[in-house]
Design an enzyme around this catalytic site. Structure first.
Site, PDB file in Angstrom:
ATOM      1  CB  THR A 144      -7.790  -5.632  10.032  1.00 56.10           C
ATOM      2  OG1 THR A 144      -8.223  -6.825   9.370  1.00 56.10           O
ATOM      3  CG2 THR A 144      -8.172  -4.423   9.210  1.00 56.10           C
ATOM      4  CD  GLU A 187      -8.722  -9.370  -3.170  1.00 55.91           C
ATOM      5  OE1 GLU A 187      -7.593  -9.854  -2.917  1.00 55.91           O
ATOM      6  OE2 GLU A 187      -9.550  -9.078  -2.290  1.00 55.91           O
ATOM      7  CG  PHE A 202     -13.582   1.946   6.966  1.00 59.09           C
ATOM      8  CD1 PHE A 202     -13.063   1.212   5.908  1.00 59.09           C
ATOM      9  CD2 PHE A 202     -14.430   1.299   7.870  1.00 59.09           C
ATOM     10  CE1 PHE A 202     -13.375  -0.131   5.731  1.00 59.09           C
ATOM     11  CE2 PHE A 202     -14.754  -0.055   7.695  1.00 59.09           C
ATOM     12  CZ  PHE A 202     -14.224  -0.769   6.628  1.00 59.09           C
ATOM     13  CG  HIS A 205      -5.252  -6.403  -0.013  1.00 58.00           C
ATOM     14  ND1 HIS A 205      -6.473  -6.437   0.628  1.00 58.00           N
ATOM     15  CD2 HIS A 205      -5.320  -7.335  -1.004  1.00 58.00           C
ATOM     16  CE1 HIS A 205      -7.235  -7.348   0.032  1.00 58.00           C
ATOM     17  NE2 HIS A 205      -6.565  -7.913  -0.960  1.00 58.00           N
ATOM     18  NE  ARG A 259      -2.465  -5.248   7.515  1.00 60.73           N
ATOM     19  CZ  ARG A 259      -3.596  -5.807   7.085  1.00 60.73           C
ATOM     20  NH1 ARG A 259      -4.230  -6.690   7.844  1.00 60.73           N
ATOM     21  NH2 ARG A 259      -4.090  -5.497   5.897  1.00 60.73           N
ATOM     22  CE1 TYR A 291      -9.360  -2.804   0.560  1.00 58.57           C
ATOM     23  CE2 TYR A 291      -8.678  -0.844  -0.634  1.00 58.57           C
ATOM     24  CZ  TYR A 291      -8.378  -1.904   0.207  1.00 58.57           C
ATOM     25  OH  TYR A 291      -7.092  -2.068   0.698  1.00 58.57           O
ATOM     26  NE  ARG A 302      -6.600 -12.278   5.763  1.00 57.22           N
ATOM     27  CZ  ARG A 302      -7.408 -11.211   5.758  1.00 57.22           C
ATOM     28  NH1 ARG A 302      -7.259 -10.260   4.834  1.00 57.22           N
ATOM     29  NH2 ARG A 302      -8.344 -11.082   6.659  1.00 57.22           N
ATOM     30  CE  LYS A 348      -4.019  -2.129   2.299  1.00 58.82           C
ATOM     31  NZ  LYS A 348      -4.832  -2.127   3.552  1.00 58.82           N
ATOM     32  CG  ASN A 370      -3.908  -2.033   7.077  1.00 57.20           C
ATOM     33  OD1 ASN A 370      -3.737  -1.661   5.915  1.00 57.20           O
ATOM     34  ND2 ASN A 370      -4.978  -2.699   7.457  1.00 57.20           N
TER      35      ASN A 370
HETATM   36  P1  DAT Z   1      -7.934  -6.667   5.788  1.00 56.70           P
HETATM   37  O1  DAT Z   1      -7.126  -5.647   5.036  1.00 56.70           O
HETATM   38  O2  DAT Z   1      -7.203  -7.134   7.026  1.00 56.70           O
HETATM   39  O3  DAT Z   1      -8.416  -7.796   4.931  1.00 56.70           O
HETATM   40  P2  DAT Z   1     -10.663  -5.671   5.717  1.00 56.70           P
HETATM   41  O4  DAT Z   1     -10.823  -6.394   4.434  1.00 56.70           O
HETATM   42  O5  DAT Z   1     -11.664  -5.925   6.780  1.00 56.70           O
HETATM   43  O6  DAT Z   1      -9.228  -5.917   6.349  1.00 56.70           O
HETATM   44  O7  DAT Z   1     -10.658  -4.106   5.438  1.00 56.70           O
HETATM   45  C1  DAT Z   1      -9.965  -3.580   4.331  1.00 56.70           C
HETATM   46  C2  DAT Z   1      -9.202  -2.359   4.784  1.00 56.70           C
HETATM   47  O8  DAT Z   1     -10.118  -1.361   5.223  1.00 56.70           O
HETATM   48  C3  DAT Z   1      -8.285  -2.612   5.974  1.00 56.70           C
HETATM   49  O9  DAT Z   1      -7.016  -3.083   5.575  1.00 56.70           O
HETATM   50  C4  DAT Z   1      -8.218  -1.270   6.609  1.00 56.70           C
HETATM   51  C5  DAT Z   1      -9.570  -0.663   6.323  1.00 56.70           C
HETATM   52  N1  DAT Z   1     -10.476  -0.840   7.470  1.00 56.70           N
HETATM   53  C6  DAT Z   1     -11.127  -1.965   7.825  1.00 56.70           C
HETATM   54  N2  DAT Z   1     -11.866  -1.781   8.926  1.00 56.70           N
HETATM   55  C7  DAT Z   1     -11.686  -0.482   9.258  1.00 56.70           C
HETATM   56  C8  DAT Z   1     -12.182   0.335  10.312  1.00 56.70           C
HETATM   57  N3  DAT Z   1     -13.021  -0.137  11.234  1.00 56.70           N
HETATM   58  N4  DAT Z   1     -11.764   1.630  10.343  1.00 56.70           N
HETATM   59  C9  DAT Z   1     -10.924   2.126   9.425  1.00 56.70           C
HETATM   60  N5  DAT Z   1     -10.415   1.400   8.409  1.00 56.70           N
HETATM   61  C10 DAT Z   1     -10.792   0.111   8.332  1.00 56.70           C
HETATM   62 MG    MG Z   2      -9.792  -7.802   3.382  1.00 59.21          MG
END
Ligand code: DAT
Ligand code: MG
Length: 149
Positions: free
Chosen positions: A91, A126, A57, A115, A102, A49, A85, A9, A112
């Site tokens: 996350t 993806e 967010f 991805h 992370r 996304y 992962r 990222k 973070n």
């Molecule tokens: P991951 O990246 O661990 O798969 P995710 O798919 O749930 O997590 O979410 C995608 C991204 O969105 C994550 O890397 C960071 C952001 N994100 C997720 N939950 C969030 C939250 N509660 N507040 C702010 N950003 C968030």
């Molecule tokens: Mg995810």
């Protein structure tokens, strides 16, 4: 062999951590099968996304991922999705164990660093988004037999 989509990222790119992070996945034993440096357009970010559309967010997430070039990579190996992962961590970086990417380099959920696909189905979806028909490379490393039984 199972594949996963990794994104380095914008924060990791800006902080000069891209190859440190890729190296950790490589050293885990995962085999690199695709690599691309690209600027993510808004439409690509929204597609990637899509599951988070409507969440508070979401706008910030799209702004973040489009704010600087990123690296997209395909890694493959036994249980590549879960292995990546695990190496990535949770996350939220402050809930990630030390030793994870992370947990070692991040402090905030919105910065973070990396991805990793969350399932084989997500990985397929993806990889299609980020590699846009660009073929991944089918190859074997001489050391694979020391990683994959
Ligand atoms: P991951 O990246 O661990 O798969 P995710 O798919 O749930 O997590 O979410 C995608 C991204 O969105 C994550 O890397 C960071 C952001 N994100 C997720 N939950 C969030 C939250 N509660 N507040 C702010 N950003 C968030
Ligand atoms: Mg995810």
């Amino acid at each position: 062999m199972e594949q996963t989509l990794i994104l380095i990222k914008p924060d990791a790119m800006q902080r000069g951590l891209a190859f440190e992070i890729l190296s950790r996945l490589e050293r885990r034993g995962l085999r690199l099968a695709g690599l691309r440096l690209l600027q993510v357009e808004r439409s690509m970010a929204e597609k990637h996304y899509a599951e988070h559309e409507g969440k508070p967010f979401f706008t910030g997430l799209v702004t973040y991922i489009t704010s600087s070039p990123i690296i997209a990579a395909v890694f493959e190996g036994t249980s590549a999705v879960n292995a990546a992962r695990q190496t990535i961590g949770s996350t939220n970086p402050t809930e990630s164990s030390p030793g994870t990417i992370r947990g070692d380099f991040g402090l905030e959920i919105g910065r973070n660093l990396i991805h990793g696909s969350d399932s084989v189905e997500s990985a397929t979806r993806e990889i299609a988004i980020f590699f846009e028909g660009q073929p991944v490379i089918q190859w074997e490393k001489d050391t694979d037999k020391w990683v994959f039984e």
